[in-house]
Motif scaffolding. Sequence first.
Motif, PDB file in Angstrom:
ATOM      1  N   MET A 119       0.945  -1.262  -0.072  1.00 41.74           N
ATOM      2  CA  MET A 119       0.052   0.182   0.002  1.00 41.74           C
ATOM      3  C   MET A 119       0.991   1.358   0.136  1.00 41.74           C
ATOM      4  N   ARG A 122       2.101   1.679  -3.536  1.00 42.20           N
ATOM      5  CA  ARG A 122       1.223   2.230  -4.388  1.00 42.20           C
ATOM      6  C   ARG A 122       0.792   3.517  -4.039  1.00 42.20           C
ATOM      7  N   ASN A 139      -5.953  -3.304  -0.908  1.00 41.22           N
ATOM      8  CA  ASN A 139      -4.882  -3.551  -1.871  1.00 41.22           C
ATOM      9  C   ASN A 139      -5.636  -4.100  -3.157  1.00 41.22           C
TER      10      ASN A 139
END
Length: 250
Positions: free
Chosen positions: A15, A18, A57
Amino acid sequence: MNAPATVQQSPIAAMASRLSIDEEQMQGIVMNTLMKAKGNNAQVTNEEFVTFLAIANEYGLNPLSKEIYAFSNRGAIQPIVSIDGWLTIINSNPHFDGMEFEDTLDGSGNLSAITCRIHRKDRNRPTEVTEYLSECMGSSEPWKKWPARMLRHKATIQAARYAFGLSGIVDPDEAERIKQGNAEEKEINPQPAARPALEYYPAESFGENFPKWRDAIESGKKTPEQIIQMVSSKALLSDEQKQQIMEVAA
């Protein structure tokens, strides 16, 4: 020559990567979100933490922008996806090929239903879901102010569930209804008041204390079996004395 093994990232690392944020800071943000959902000083389990991360996610959602957050459902964490999060899920699906809406009006010209059609590139026919105002109308402020918008959101979300097989997440309106249902259940089935413990009495004081035990049974504070067990832990009761206690509830 063997290919090098792929190092699998942890959910929090995935995460953080990202969203281009520091991993430690990302963990603090998520933990703070979950702790607020559970209430002050409430413990967030590792399973709840990992589950929240995994869902975020899996669907590519951003907790920083409130695309996904959480609330406490009977003491457990329940992920909530806002309408922005649902639109992110829909638009990021490679098979998504557009959606359209159709309003249905009643005889007086008032909105009664909204149909959402989601098209997929890999299907010949769209997935179509109709949501009715009479079934969905809630008592929250958004429903009072913007019933048409809220109904359109409901139709969008339900169509997305059917079109893309989404599960494990709820929208804010569903979360509000769950909270309300839990509160109503508590009113209907309140927790029984704690029954005060009785003192332990020697068996020879049976006649003296029998009225207290009888009152406890008749008021529902104790059962005959509980009285017998408590008294017998200090001294043996005769079968006749036990029978007298049992007859109180008969």
